[in-house]
Design a protein around this motif. Structure first.
Motif, PDB file in Angstrom:
ATOM      1  N   GLU A 153      19.415 -76.292 -51.274  1.00 36.26           N
ATOM      2  CA  GLU A 153      19.226 -77.265 -52.219  1.00 36.26           C
ATOM      3  C   GLU A 153      18.462 -76.582 -53.468  1.00 36.26           C
ATOM      4  O   GLU A 153      18.904 -76.844 -54.725  1.00 36.26           O
ATOM      5  CB  GLU A 153      18.483 -78.638 -51.896  1.00 36.26           C
ATOM      6  CG  GLU A 153      19.497 -79.429 -50.851  1.00 36.26           C
ATOM      7  CD  GLU A 153      18.798 -80.712 -50.116  1.00 36.26           C
ATOM      8  OE1 GLU A 153      18.599 -81.272 -50.854  1.00 36.26           O
ATOM      9  OE2 GLU A 153      18.335 -80.341 -49.194  1.00 36.26           O
ATOM     10  N   ASP A 154      17.592 -75.731 -52.999  1.00 36.11           N
ATOM     11  CA  ASP A 154      16.454 -75.193 -54.013  1.00 36.11           C
ATOM     12  C   ASP A 154      17.486 -74.025 -54.567  1.00 36.11           C
ATOM     13  O   ASP A 154      17.262 -73.931 -55.831  1.00 36.11           O
ATOM     14  CB  ASP A 154      15.331 -74.580 -53.317  1.00 36.11           C
ATOM     15  CG  ASP A 154      14.461 -74.074 -54.366  1.00 36.11           C
ATOM     16  OD1 ASP A 154      14.069 -74.681 -55.534  1.00 36.11           O
ATOM     17  OD2 ASP A 154      13.651 -73.034 -54.142  1.00 36.11           O
TER      18      ASP A 154
ATOM     19  N   VAL B 175      12.589 -77.424 -55.812  1.00 35.21           N
ATOM     20  CA  VAL B 175      13.015 -78.700 -55.474  1.00 35.21           C
ATOM     21  C   VAL B 175      12.168 -79.568 -54.404  1.00 35.21           C
ATOM     22  O   VAL B 175      12.066 -78.748 -53.459  1.00 35.21           O
ATOM     23  CB  VAL B 175      14.544 -78.681 -55.141  1.00 35.21           C
ATOM     24  CG1 VAL B 175      14.864 -79.905 -54.598  1.00 35.21           C
ATOM     25  CG2 VAL B 175      15.444 -78.286 -56.122  1.00 35.21           C
ATOM     26  N   LYS B 176      11.650 -80.463 -54.831  1.00 34.26           N
ATOM     27  CA  LYS B 176      10.510 -81.045 -53.735  1.00 34.26           C
ATOM     28  C   LYS B 176      11.403 -82.159 -52.695  1.00 34.26           C
ATOM     29  O   LYS B 176      10.906 -82.231 -51.595  1.00 34.26           O
ATOM     30  CB  LYS B 176       9.581 -81.568 -54.477  1.00 34.26           C
ATOM     31  CG  LYS B 176       8.562 -80.692 -55.246  1.00 34.26           C
ATOM     32  CD  LYS B 176       7.982 -79.689 -54.599  1.00 34.26           C
ATOM     33  CE  LYS B 176       7.303 -78.896 -55.412  1.00 34.26           C
ATOM     34  NZ  LYS B 176       6.452 -77.710 -54.586  1.00 34.26           N
ATOM     35  N   ASP B 177      12.383 -82.738 -53.280  1.00 38.21           N
ATOM     36  CA  ASP B 177      13.120 -83.803 -52.578  1.00 38.21           C
ATOM     37  C   ASP B 177      14.258 -83.296 -51.842  1.00 38.21           C
ATOM     38  O   ASP B 177      15.460 -83.471 -52.234  1.00 38.21           O
ATOM     39  CB  ASP B 177      13.311 -84.895 -53.524  1.00 38.21           C
ATOM     40  CG  ASP B 177      14.209 -86.036 -52.721  1.00 38.21           C
ATOM     41  OD1 ASP B 177      13.437 -86.177 -51.588  1.00 38.21           O
ATOM     42  OD2 ASP B 177      14.857 -86.704 -53.404  1.00 38.21           O
ATOM     43  N   ILE B 178      13.748 -82.259 -50.900  1.00 37.46           N
ATOM     44  CA  ILE B 178      14.873 -81.632 -50.099  1.00 37.46           C
ATOM     45  C   ILE B 178      15.170 -82.346 -48.884  1.00 37.46           C
ATOM     46  O   ILE B 178      14.480 -82.786 -48.154  1.00 37.46           O
ATOM     47  CB  ILE B 178      14.285 -80.358 -49.777  1.00 37.46           C
ATOM     48  CG1 ILE B 178      14.063 -79.353 -50.818  1.00 37.46           C
ATOM     49  CG2 ILE B 178      15.152 -79.642 -48.785  1.00 37.46           C
ATOM     50  CD1 ILE B 178      13.582 -78.089 -50.861  1.00 37.46           C
ATOM     51  N   LYS B 179      16.441 -82.455 -48.725  1.00 40.04           N
ATOM     52  CA  LYS B 179      16.950 -83.212 -47.519  1.00 40.04           C
ATOM     53  C   LYS B 179      16.949 -82.617 -46.086  1.00 40.04           C
ATOM     54  O   LYS B 179      16.649 -83.237 -45.206  1.00 40.04           O
ATOM     55  CB  LYS B 179      18.376 -83.832 -47.744  1.00 40.04           C
ATOM     56  CG  LYS B 179      18.619 -84.528 -48.936  1.00 40.04           C
ATOM     57  CD  LYS B 179      19.970 -85.134 -49.357  1.00 40.04           C
ATOM     58  CE  LYS B 179      20.349 -85.559 -50.384  1.00 40.04           C
ATOM     59  NZ  LYS B 179      19.720 -85.114 -51.815  1.00 40.04           N
TER      60      LYS B 179
END
Length: 323
Positions: free
Chosen positions: A72-73, A178-182
């Motif tokens: 994601e990042d 990216v902080k809101d990583i799943k």
């Protein structure tokens, strides 16, 4: 002027071969279109490795530092760099990570990704992308009108260039993680044999079912050792447990393009051929004179591997001793 961006996948502090193949093709297209070829890396590289990117035509090398890979990042990094540098095309190596990144990048940019591109050609102002289906027995030509175009490149489809002489200016960018990583990768545990790097190997020795017996397989291994090469296998050999899954070449395995491919007892099923057909030189050994692999081989030897391999091993060792 819209640029072309290539994401460079790095293993063991060096760009992988497929990244350099993708960058080389992107740079050739940039020259054709009169635009700029950009390379994106996520860690600092030594000068020798940076020079490989310059040789493959990178005009700017954009550095966004990260300590570890996260899909994601890294997708977000590609998206933000592509936006900032006005990139019309984004090339991504068709590795396992690359095939994860491409659709995520495409979704974020509200565009499409094209997977497994093996040829790119011009028709007037249009760019045509060729992709294989059904073990490369069917080729599809696609024209993508919506930009940015996300292209994942098939291994061995394009030459790795060292003579394009890009300026390779280093540009460091700071992009927030990216902080809101799943999902978060805490650790990577390698299965037995998973460290095998077939994609970058200059020589590969492949074991087919015809050479996977207890009598012949040690000879295949001895030949590979003589060359200092890894052993790969066809699907039946993997299914029989002779070699680990990481060694499989073919439609459901890895796609490779070594300078020299040696097939021992490989019949040449279309699923396997699709994974090695771009090899530089193909030597095939099989006792069946009608084996399909002989149609592709540069040199074919009709004979029993248990007779042929000892002779080949002896010659390789002689050459190495006299080198």
């Amino acid at each position: 002027m819209k640029n072309i961006l290539t994401y460079i996948e790095i293993k063991e502090d060096a760009p992988i071969k497929l990244s350099l193949e993708a960058l080389s093709k992107a740079s050739e297209i940039a020259v054709e279109k009169g635009t700029k070829s950009l390379a994106l890396i996520t860690e600092e590289l030594k000068d020798d490795e940076l020079n490989k990117l310059r040789g493959a035509g990178a005009e700017d090398i954009i550095v966004v530092k990260r300590d570890a890979y996260n899909m994601e990042d890294f997708s977000n990094i590609i998206v933000e760099v592509a936006k900032k540098y006005d990139c019309e095309d984004i090339f991504i190596p068709g590795t396992l990570d690359g095939k994860d990144l491409a659709p995520n990048v495409a979704a974020t940019l509200d565009t499409v990704s094209l997977t497994n591109v093996m040829e790119i050609k011009f028709e007037g102002e249009d760019i045509i992308f060729v992709t294989p289906s059904y073990g490369a027995t069917v080729l599809t030509e696609s024209k993508l009108n919506k930009a940015p175009r996300i292209i994942t490149v098939r291994a061995g489809s394009f030459d790795k260039r060292e003579d394009l002489n890009g300026a390779g200016n280093l540009v460091e960018e700071n992009i927030d993680e990216v902080k809101d990583i799943k999902s978060i990768i805490r650790d990577v545990v390698m299965a037995a044999g998973a460290e095998i790097n077939l994609e970058d190997a200059p020589i590969i020795v492949t074991c087919g079912r015809g050479a996977s017996s207890d009598e012949i397989f040690p000879l295949v291994k001895e030949l590979a050792d003589a060359f200092g090469a890894p052993i790969s296998g066809t699907r039946p050999v993997i299914d029989d447990g002779v070699l680990p899954k990481a060694s499989q070449i073919g439609q459901s395995g890895k796609i490779v393009s070594p300078a020299l491919y040696i097939g021992c007892g490989v019949s040449g099923a279309v699923q396997h051929i699709s994974g090695m057909e771009n090899s530089g030189f193909i030597l095939a050994i099989n006792k069946d004179e009608d084996a399909p692999i002989f149609k592709l081989a540069d040199v074919g030897i009709v004979g029993d591997c248990k007779v042929i391999l000892p002779l080949l091993i002896e010659e390789v060792k002689k050459i190495k001793e006299n080198a």
